[in-house]
Design an enzyme around this catalytic site. Sequence first.
Site, PDB file in Angstrom:
ATOM      1  N   ASP A  10       0.853  -1.185   0.000  1.00  0.00           N
ATOM      2  CA  ASP A  10       0.000   0.000   0.000  1.00  0.00           C
ATOM      3  C   ASP A  10       0.890   1.237   0.000  1.00  0.00           C
ATOM      4  O   ASP A  10       2.043   1.196   0.457  1.00  0.00           O
ATOM      5  CB  ASP A  10      -0.922   0.018   1.221  1.00  0.00           C
ATOM      6  N   GLU A  27       0.789   5.785   0.438  1.00  0.00           N
ATOM      7  CA  GLU A  27       0.081   7.041   0.673  1.00  0.00           C
ATOM      8  C   GLU A  27       0.773   8.107  -0.161  1.00  0.00           C
ATOM      9  O   GLU A  27       1.986   8.022  -0.420  1.00  0.00           O
ATOM     10  CB  GLU A  27       0.099   7.427   2.161  1.00  0.00           C
ATOM     11  N   HIS A  79      -4.773  10.626   5.623  1.00  0.00           N
ATOM     12  CA  HIS A  79      -3.702   9.823   6.221  1.00  0.00           C
ATOM     13  C   HIS A  79      -2.975  10.502   7.382  1.00  0.00           C
ATOM     14  O   HIS A  79      -2.219   9.845   8.110  1.00  0.00           O
ATOM     15  CB  HIS A  79      -2.687   9.377   5.170  1.00  0.00           C
ATOM     16  N   HIS A 113      -5.742   6.373   7.524  1.00  0.00           N
ATOM     17  CA  HIS A 113      -5.050   5.476   6.607  1.00  0.00           C
ATOM     18  C   HIS A 113      -3.546   5.557   6.887  1.00  0.00           C
ATOM     19  O   HIS A 113      -3.004   6.608   7.172  1.00  0.00           O
ATOM     20  CB  HIS A 113      -5.309   5.884   5.158  1.00  0.00           C
TER      21      HIS A 113
END
Length: 241
Positions: free
Chosen positions: A7, A9, A57, A154
């Site tokens: 993942d 950001e 985030h 997140h």
Amino acid sequence: MRSVVLDTETTGMPVTDGHRIIEIGCVEVIGRRLTGRHYHVYLQPDREVDEGAIAVHGITNEFLVDKPRFRDIADEFFEFIKDAQLVIHNAAFDLGFINNEFALLGQQDRAEITDHCTVLDTLLMARERHPGQRNSLDALCKRYGVDNSGRDLHGALLDAEILADVWLTMTGGQTNLSLAGDGESSDGGRPQPSPIRRLPADRPRTAVLRASDEELAAHMARMAAIEKAAGAAPLWMQLEG
């Protein structure tokens, strides 16, 4: 198979507006088991993070000031993911940013990650299994009984760990029902049957290890979570009932 659940950001979106990666999180899975190996880094993007992205985030410009740049970690990151199956939720988003980062470094041989890795998109998988339903990571956690209570914002590493649990639950059970070998033939790539090997008559009996009470309880808890997510008990339990 070695899989890497990944993942990222970013400073915002889309990548075509010059947005950059600010966090990468990866966890390694081999043989459907988390190995404990992971890759995690925050990055200085050399541009401002959008306010809307910070709301998602929580990663601020001030926090990123002293972090390495992508060029500083490009080699070690590439070595971690190379030749693996990448498991990503909404893969097009993350791959677009990763490819862009390598392209900005002039590393055209790495600017198409799918040349070096296979990709499994859990969002596409979820849409096929649950058409017309919400298939965000949070929605899948609820559907499959995966605990995401520690996820207020997140975060790439946390989201990769949660996605690993979701993916393993979605694809739970036996992973290969074939009795064929691993080889491929020229007739459409179908695996060929393995030759039967007869065991010697004097071969020692294999020890049978029975599940402990704790392991049985964990198994029943997992079955209950799957039953709740699916809305029905497994077929064999229905037949036993």
